[in-house]
Motif scaffolding. Structure first.
Motif, PDB file in Angstrom:
ATOM      1  N   TYR A   1       0.847  -1.200   0.000  1.00 19.16           N
ATOM      2  CA  TYR A   1       0.000   0.000   0.000  1.00 19.16           C
ATOM      3  C   TYR A   1       0.885   1.254   0.000  1.00 19.16           C
ATOM      4  CZ  TYR A   1      -3.289   3.610   1.225  1.00 19.16           C
ATOM      5  OH  TYR A   1      -4.038   4.766   1.192  1.00 19.16           O
ATOM      6  N   PRO A   2       0.509   2.269  -0.800  1.00 17.44           N
ATOM      7  CA  PRO A   2      -0.612   2.275  -1.739  1.00 17.44           C
ATOM      8  C   PRO A   2      -0.348   1.371  -2.934  1.00 17.44           C
ATOM      9  CG  PRO A   2       0.668   4.287  -1.961  1.00 17.44           C
ATOM     10  CD  PRO A   2       1.236   3.557  -0.776  1.00 17.44           C
ATOM     11  N   VAL A   3      -1.426   0.791  -3.468  1.00 22.47           N
ATOM     12  CA  VAL A   3      -1.297  -0.102  -4.623  1.00 22.47           C
ATOM     13  C   VAL A   3      -0.814   0.733  -5.810  1.00 22.47           C
ATOM     14  CG1 VAL A   3      -2.518  -1.658  -6.190  1.00 22.47           C
ATOM     15  CG2 VAL A   3      -3.093  -1.639  -3.746  1.00 22.47           C
ATOM     16  N   LYS A   4       0.325   0.348  -6.379  1.00 25.83           N
ATOM     17  CA  LYS A   4       0.950   1.174  -7.419  1.00 25.83           C
ATOM     18  C   LYS A   4       0.527   0.790  -8.824  1.00 25.83           C
ATOM     19  CE  LYS A   4       5.033   2.406  -4.722  1.00 25.83           C
ATOM     20  NZ  LYS A   4       4.547   1.869  -3.445  1.00 25.83           N
TER      21      LYS A   4
ATOM     22  N   PRO B   1      -0.992  -6.286   3.128  1.00 27.17           N
ATOM     23  CA  PRO B   1      -0.538  -6.268   4.523  1.00 27.17           C
ATOM     24  C   PRO B   1      -1.382  -5.299   5.354  1.00 27.17           C
ATOM     25  CG  PRO B   1       1.309  -5.967   3.001  1.00 27.17           C
ATOM     26  CD  PRO B   1       0.055  -5.812   2.203  1.00 27.17           C
ATOM     27  N   PHE B   2      -1.873  -5.788   6.495  1.00 26.19           N
ATOM     28  CA  PHE B   2      -2.639  -4.914   7.391  1.00 26.19           C
ATOM     29  C   PHE B   2      -1.686  -4.438   8.486  1.00 26.19           C
ATOM     30  CE2 PHE B   2      -5.698  -3.279  10.296  1.00 26.19           C
ATOM     31  CZ  PHE B   2      -6.769  -2.888   9.504  1.00 26.19           C
ATOM     32  N   THR B   3      -1.195  -3.216   8.324  1.00 23.98           N
ATOM     33  CA  THR B   3      -0.224  -2.637   9.249  1.00 23.98           C
ATOM     34  C   THR B   3      -0.879  -1.538  10.088  1.00 23.98           C
ATOM     35  OG1 THR B   3       0.427  -0.942   7.664  1.00 23.98           O
ATOM     36  CG2 THR B   3       1.624  -3.052   7.568  1.00 23.98           C
ATOM     37  N   LYS B   4      -0.141  -1.042  11.050  1.00 23.82           N
ATOM     38  CA  LYS B   4      -0.655   0.045  11.892  1.00 23.82           C
ATOM     39  C   LYS B   4      -0.928   1.289  11.046  1.00 23.82           C
ATOM     40  CE  LYS B   4      -0.146   1.461  16.630  1.00 23.82           C
ATOM     41  NZ  LYS B   4       0.628   1.247  17.868  1.00 23.82           N
ATOM     42  N   ASP B   5      -0.023   1.587  10.127  1.00 27.11           N
ATOM     43  CA  ASP B   5      -0.222   2.753   9.248  1.00 27.11           C
ATOM     44  C   ASP B   5      -1.444   2.557   8.352  1.00 27.11           C
ATOM     45  OD1 ASP B   5       1.922   4.095  10.293  1.00 27.11           O
ATOM     46  OD2 ASP B   5       3.327   3.452   8.731  1.00 27.11           O
ATOM     47  N   PHE B   6      -1.576   1.362   7.806  1.00 27.05           N
ATOM     48  CA  PHE B   6      -2.708   1.102   6.916  1.00 27.05           C
ATOM     49  C   PHE B   6      -4.036   1.225   7.676  1.00 27.05           C
ATOM     50  CE2 PHE B   6      -5.806  -1.737   4.891  1.00 27.05           C
ATOM     51  CZ  PHE B   6      -5.796  -1.227   3.601  1.00 27.05           C
ATOM     52  N   SER B   7      -4.039   0.840   8.947  1.00 26.99           N
ATOM     53  CA  SER B   7      -5.271   0.890   9.744  1.00 26.99           C
ATOM     54  C   SER B   7      -5.782   2.322   9.931  1.00 26.99           C
ATOM     55  CB  SER B   7      -5.049   0.245  11.115  1.00 26.99           C
ATOM     56  OG  SER B   7      -4.238   1.074  11.947  1.00 26.99           O
ATOM     57  N   LYS B   8      -4.933   3.302   9.653  1.00 29.11           N
ATOM     58  CA  LYS B   8      -5.312   4.704   9.876  1.00 29.11           C
ATOM     59  C   LYS B   8      -5.723   5.436   8.598  1.00 29.11           C
ATOM     60  CE  LYS B   8      -2.039   5.011  13.746  1.00 29.11           C
ATOM     61  NZ  LYS B   8      -0.754   5.574  14.195  1.00 29.11           N
ATOM     62  N   ILE B   9      -5.737   4.745   7.467  1.00 26.01           N
ATOM     63  CA  ILE B   9      -6.056   5.450   6.219  1.00 26.01           C
ATOM     64  C   ILE B   9      -7.522   5.880   6.201  1.00 26.01           C
ATOM     65  CG2 ILE B   9      -4.283   4.192   4.945  1.00 26.01           C
ATOM     66  CD1 ILE B   9      -6.559   2.686   3.528  1.00 26.01           C
TER      67      ILE B   9
ATOM     68  N   GLN C   1     -11.801   7.417   1.834  1.00 27.14           N
ATOM     69  CA  GLN C   1     -11.620   7.826   0.439  1.00 27.14           C
ATOM     70  C   GLN C   1     -10.302   7.307  -0.119  1.00 27.14           C
ATOM     71  OE1 GLN C   1     -14.178   9.871  -1.342  1.00 27.14           O
ATOM     72  NE2 GLN C   1     -13.063   8.619  -2.829  1.00 27.14           N
ATOM     73  N   ASP C   2      -9.272   7.273   0.740  1.00 27.04           N
ATOM     74  CA  ASP C   2      -7.974   6.754   0.300  1.00 27.04           C
ATOM     75  C   ASP C   2      -8.054   5.257   0.010  1.00 27.04           C
ATOM     76  OD1 ASP C   2      -6.794   9.220   0.452  1.00 27.04           O
ATOM     77  OD2 ASP C   2      -6.042   8.932   2.496  1.00 27.04           O
ATOM     78  N   PHE C   3      -8.820   4.527   0.822  1.00 29.05           N
ATOM     79  CA  PHE C   3      -8.968   3.090   0.567  1.00 29.05           C
ATOM     80  C   PHE C   3      -9.615   2.871  -0.801  1.00 29.05           C
ATOM     81  CE2 PHE C   3     -11.442  -0.871   0.676  1.00 29.05           C
ATOM     82  CZ  PHE C   3     -10.434  -1.778   0.952  1.00 29.05           C
ATOM     83  N   VAL C   4     -10.637   3.653  -1.086  1.00 31.65           N
ATOM     84  CA  VAL C   4     -11.321   3.528  -2.374  1.00 31.65           C
ATOM     85  C   VAL C   4     -10.388   3.931  -3.523  1.00 31.65           C
ATOM     86  CG1 VAL C   4     -13.200   4.410  -3.808  1.00 31.65           C
ATOM     87  CG2 VAL C   4     -13.628   3.796  -1.420  1.00 31.65           C
ATOM     88  N   ASP C   5      -9.733   5.073  -3.369  1.00 27.97           N
ATOM     89  CA  ASP C   5      -8.898   5.600  -4.462  1.00 27.97           C
ATOM     90  C   ASP C   5      -7.600   4.821  -4.645  1.00 27.97           C
ATOM     91  OD1 ASP C   5     -10.840   7.514  -4.734  1.00 27.97           O
ATOM     92  OD2 ASP C   5      -9.709   9.104  -3.719  1.00 27.97           O
ATOM     93  N   GLN C   6      -6.980   4.416  -3.520  1.00 28.64           N
ATOM     94  CA  GLN C   6      -5.656   3.802  -3.587  1.00 28.64           C
ATOM     95  C   GLN C   6      -5.663   2.275  -3.589  1.00 28.64           C
ATOM     96  OE1 GLN C   6      -3.052   5.680  -4.191  1.00 28.64           O
ATOM     97  NE2 GLN C   6      -4.294   7.535  -4.024  1.00 28.64           N
TER      98      GLN C   6
END
Length: 312
Positions: A8-11, A95-103, A106-111
Motif C-alpha cells: 500500500y498504496p497499490v501502485k 498487509p494490514f499494518t498500523k499505518d494502513f489501519s489509519k487510512i 476515500q484513500d482506501f477507495v482511491d488507492q
C-alpha cells in the motif's frame, strides 16, 4: 489461481482489464464467504471479467485490539486452496499494518479499489474499511463516486444465528466439530508436517503421526476425535488425540496425534492434513499403560463404527 502480494498504496493493477473485486477477511472460507464468492463469480462470468478476491495478511483485530495471540481457522495457503476450488482467478493479499489501519475511507477507495481496476465490488453487509461509523457499505457509494458498481451481500444465517468466523472458532474450541462443519460447509482442517513424538503409541500397538502445525491455528478442545488424516496424498480414517499425554506425565505441551487406521509406513517429515469430524471423549489419566491400551482399543472400535455408519 494466482496469489498476489500487494503493497500500500497499490501502485499498479494486477490486470489491465477491469475486474470483479470481492472484499472481506475470509478466514475459514465458511458458508457465508462461499455464497459471497459464488455471487461475485456469477457477476464476473456475466461480465466476462476475472474475479479478484482482496483480503489481508492478518486479522484487523491484531492491530485494532492489539491481539497478538489471535487464532485463525486457516493459514493463507489453506485459504488459497479453497479460493481456487470456488473459481477465484486472483487472491490479492494486502498487509494490514498500523499505518494502513489509519487510512481514510476515500484513500482506501482511491488507492486500493480503483487501483485494482474494479468494475464491480462485492462485499458483506458488515464490511468496513476504516472507522465503521463512516467507512461502511452504506457510505461506499459516496466514496465510489459512480466509478464502480456495488453489490452488498446480506447477513448469512444458520439456525437463526449469523454464520461467522468468530462463531466457528468458538465451536472448534468447544469440540463441536459437527456444528463447525455445518457453518463452514466443510470439515475443519489442520495441516503441517509429521514430527517425531515419544513413540509411546508404537509401544502400545497404536502408532501415531504427530502433527507439527502453525501456531496461530485454532486448536480443538482437549480430547479424542473421529478424524480423517491425509498422508502421501491419500485420506485415511483415523482417531486423533488433542492433549497433554497426562498418563505419561507430559503436562506442559499440547500434542495432536493421529492413529491412522490400516496404515503402517514411515512418514516422518512428510506433509499431513487432519479433517475433524466428531469429538468422542475427553482426556483421561489412566492408572497404567495397560488401562490406556484398553481405552484406545475401545476408541478405535467406536470411531470405526462411526465411519461405517457414515458410509451407510
Amino acid at each position: 489461481m494466482k496469489t498476489v502480494h500487494l503493497t500500500y498504496p497499490v501502485k499498479e493493477n494486477i490486470l489491465s482489464s477491469k475486474v470483479v473485486l470481492a472484499l472481506g477477511f475470509f478466514d475459514g472460507v465458511h458458508l457465508g464467504h462461499q455464497r459471497l464468492i459464488t455471487r461475485a463469480k456469477k457477476i464476473a462470468q456475466k461480465k466476462d471479467l476475472p474475479l479478484v478476491v482482496l483480503t489481508f495478511n492478518r486479522h484487523p483485530k491484531e492491530i485494532y485490539a492489539n491481539k497478538k495471540d489471535f487464532k485463525y481457522l486457516e493459514t493463507l495457503e489453506e485459504q488459497a486452496d479453497k479460493m481456487a476450488e470456488l473459481g477465484v482467478n486472483y487472491l490479492a493479499v494486502l498487509p494490514f499494518t498500523k499505518d494502513f489501519s489509519k487510512i481514510k475511507p476515500q484513500d482506501f477507495v482511491d488507492q486500493v479499489i480503483i487501483k485494482l481496476n474494479a468494475d464491480t465490488v462485492v462485499a458483506g453487509f458488515d464490511y468496513t474499511y476504516g472507522d465503521k461509523n463512516i467507512a461502511n457499505m452504506a457510505t461506499l457509494p459516496k466514496y465510489a463516486q459512480g466509478r464502480f458498481d456495488i453489490e452488498v451481500m446480506p447477513k448469512q444465517i444458520f439456525a437463526g444465528k449469523k454464520i461467522g468466523s468468530t462463531e466457528i472458532r468458538q465451536a472448534i474450541r468447544d469440540g463441536k466439530m459437527e456444528l463447525a462443519y455445518e457453518l463452514m460447509g466443510h470439515h475443519y482442517v489442520m495441516s503441517g508436517i509429521i514430527g517425531h513424538g515419544k513413540r509411546n503409541g508404537h509401544k502400545l500397538g497404536f502408532p501415531t503421526a504427530n502433527l507439527v502445525w502453525a501456531e496461530h491455528k485454532v486448536v480443538p478442545k482437549i480430547g479424542v476425535y473421529a478424524t480423517k488424516t491425509m498422508v502421501n496424498n491419500t485420506w485415511y480414517e483415523s482417531m486423533t488425540s488433542v492433549g497433554y499425554n497426562v498418563t505419561i506425565n507430559q503436562a506442559k505441551k499440547i500434542y495432536i496425534e493421529s492413529n491412522i487406521f490400516d496404515f503402517d509406513e514411515d512418514v516422518y517429515g512428510k506433509p499431513m492434513k487432519i479433517e475433524w469430524y466428531k469429538y468422542t471423549r475427553g482426556e483421561v489419566k489412566f492408572a497404567n499403560l495397560t488401562e490406556l491400551k484398553k481405552q484406545l482399543e475401545k476408541d478405535q472400535r467406536e470411531i470405526k463404527a462411526y465411519f461405517a455408519k457414515q458410509h451407510d
